[in-house]
Design a protein around this motif. Structure first.
Motif, PDB file in Angstrom:
ATOM      1  N   VAL A 218       6.175   6.426   2.368  1.00 48.95           N
ATOM      2  CA  VAL A 218       5.514   5.960   3.586  1.00 48.95           C
ATOM      3  C   VAL A 218       4.129   5.410   3.257  1.00 48.95           C
ATOM      4  O   VAL A 218       3.741   4.338   3.737  1.00 48.95           O
ATOM      5  N   THR A 219       3.385   6.127   2.411  1.00 52.39           N
ATOM      6  CA  THR A 219       2.045   5.686   2.033  1.00 52.39           C
ATOM      7  C   THR A 219       2.092   4.341   1.327  1.00 52.39           C
ATOM      8  O   THR A 219       1.290   3.437   1.607  1.00 52.39           O
ATOM      9  N   ALA A 220       3.036   4.185   0.401  1.00 53.47           N
ATOM     10  CA  ALA A 220       3.153   2.923  -0.340  1.00 53.47           C
ATOM     11  C   ALA A 220       3.574   1.774   0.566  1.00 53.47           C
ATOM     12  O   ALA A 220       3.065   0.651   0.440  1.00 53.47           O
ATOM     13  N   ILE A 221       4.490   2.039   1.495  1.00 49.03           N
ATOM     14  CA  ILE A 221       4.935   0.982   2.415  1.00 49.03           C
ATOM     15  C   ILE A 221       3.769   0.508   3.269  1.00 49.03           C
ATOM     16  O   ILE A 221       3.552  -0.698   3.449  1.00 49.03           O
ATOM     17  N   LEU A 222       2.986   1.440   3.789  1.00 52.38           N
ATOM     18  CA  LEU A 222       1.872   1.063   4.648  1.00 52.38           C
ATOM     19  C   LEU A 222       0.776   0.339   3.887  1.00 52.38           C
ATOM     20  O   LEU A 222       0.060  -0.500   4.441  1.00 52.38           O
ATOM     21  N   ALA A 223       0.643   0.660   2.596  1.00 51.48           N
ATOM     22  CA  ALA A 223      -0.384   0.013   1.778  1.00 51.48           C
ATOM     23  C   ALA A 223       0.102  -1.264   1.115  1.00 51.48           C
ATOM     24  O   ALA A 223      -0.662  -1.927   0.406  1.00 51.48           O
ATOM     25  N   ASP A 224       1.383  -1.614   1.327  1.00 53.59           N
ATOM     26  CA  ASP A 224       1.982  -2.754   0.642  1.00 53.59           C
ATOM     27  C   ASP A 224       1.826  -2.620  -0.875  1.00 53.59           C
ATOM     28  O   ASP A 224       1.640  -3.604  -1.591  1.00 53.59           O
ATOM     29  N   GLY A 225       1.912  -1.378  -1.345  1.00 50.07           N
ATOM     30  CA  GLY A 225       1.750  -1.118  -2.775  1.00 50.07           C
ATOM     31  C   GLY A 225       3.082  -0.914  -3.463  1.00 50.07           C
ATOM     32  O   GLY A 225       4.152  -0.972  -2.836  1.00 50.07           O
ATOM     33  N   PRO A 226       3.043  -0.667  -4.775  1.00 52.27           N
ATOM     34  CA  PRO A 226       4.289  -0.411  -5.516  1.00 52.27           C
ATOM     35  C   PRO A 226       4.931   0.890  -5.047  1.00 52.27           C
ATOM     36  O   PRO A 226       4.249   1.869  -4.759  1.00 52.27           O
ATOM     37  N   LEU A 227       6.243   0.882  -4.993  1.00 46.61           N
ATOM     38  CA  LEU A 227       6.967   2.052  -4.521  1.00 46.61           C
ATOM     39  C   LEU A 227       7.175   3.054  -5.654  1.00 46.61           C
ATOM     40  O   LEU A 227       7.420   2.675  -6.795  1.00 46.61           O
TER      41      LEU A 227
END
Length: 238
Positions: A218-227
């Motif tokens: 969830v954190t990565a999705i919201l940050a548009d970061g690597p999964l």
């Protein structure tokens, strides 16, 4: 859950009369929220009666919500759940998906322009995947989801979709999750299927692993970061 009082969007009325069904149940609403997580619990293939007051599938999702609000930045998350009218999916009626769409509309009106991640288990995972094309949705984490053959995927284009499944699940099919992820990826979604080492369908064994990975996703999705997805679970280039 220690995230504050639950606040139905429909206020109570006197005389013990029930209000019309409102599918959005807000657990935590900071002002202003930076993002939102909408939880969708499991249910049955068929069942037209309302969920019971002691709703074990809903209770199963509470630790996921608690883990997300305890994570860094979690205090700025709006946390809510979908309340179903019926216990079952009920074939073409797709009651859980209908309720999920209405809840998303309510959530978008409550917190305009706030990105939403859907987290759904089993039937709730199917509902999340069905409604992931909603304009407010940035991504989906589906936990041991129910993915029958032929489920729609084109609406998930440009969404991030991660399906977590234990291969030993005896209720829903882990291979169905892998096939769904493959089809969604071909339709333009950033889709991954991750094999969990244990947990079965209830996610009770190794529960902390499910909670921690879900929070990271969830954190990565919201940050548009690597999964935080194992390399072997990522699609090969080209």
């Amino acid at each position: 859950m220690t995230t504050g009082p639950e606040r139905p969007t429909d206020p109570g009325t006197g005389g013990g009369r029930r209000n019309p069904h409102r599918p959005l149940l807000v657990h935590r609403h900071p002002e202003p929220p930076r993002a939102a997580v909408l939880l969708m619990h499991g249910g049955r293939a068929d069942g037209r009666t309302p969920p019971p007051r002691l709703n074990l599938p809903a209770l199963r999702m509470r630790p996921f919500g608690s883990a997300m609000t305890r994570a860094p930045g979690g205090r700025q998350l709006l946390l809510a759940s979908v309340r179903y009218r019926c216990r079952g999916w009920n074939g073409p009626q797709a009651d859980a998906a209908q309720d999920a769409r209405r809840a998303l509309d309510e959530l978008a009106a409550l917190a305009a322009d706030v990105p939403v991640v859907l987290v759904g288990h089993s039937m709730g995972g199917r509902a999340a995947l069905h409604t992931g094309g909603h304009p407010a949705v940035r991504g989906i984490v589906a936990l041991a989801p129910w993915c029958p053959p032929g489920e729609p995927v084109s609406h998930l284009r440009d969404r991030t979709v991660v399906l977590l499944h234990d291969n030993r699940d005896r209720i829903t099919d882990a291979e169905g999750s892998r096939l769904f992820a493959d089809r969604a990826r071909r339709s333009g979604a950033r889709a991954h299927a991750v094999a969990m080492p244990r947990g079965g369908h209830t996610m009770l064994r190794g529960a902390r692993d499910w909670h921690r990975l879900t929070v990271k996703l969830v954190t990565a999705i919201l940050a548009d970061g690597p999964l935080p997805v194992p390399a072997e679970e990522r699609p090969s280039p080209g």
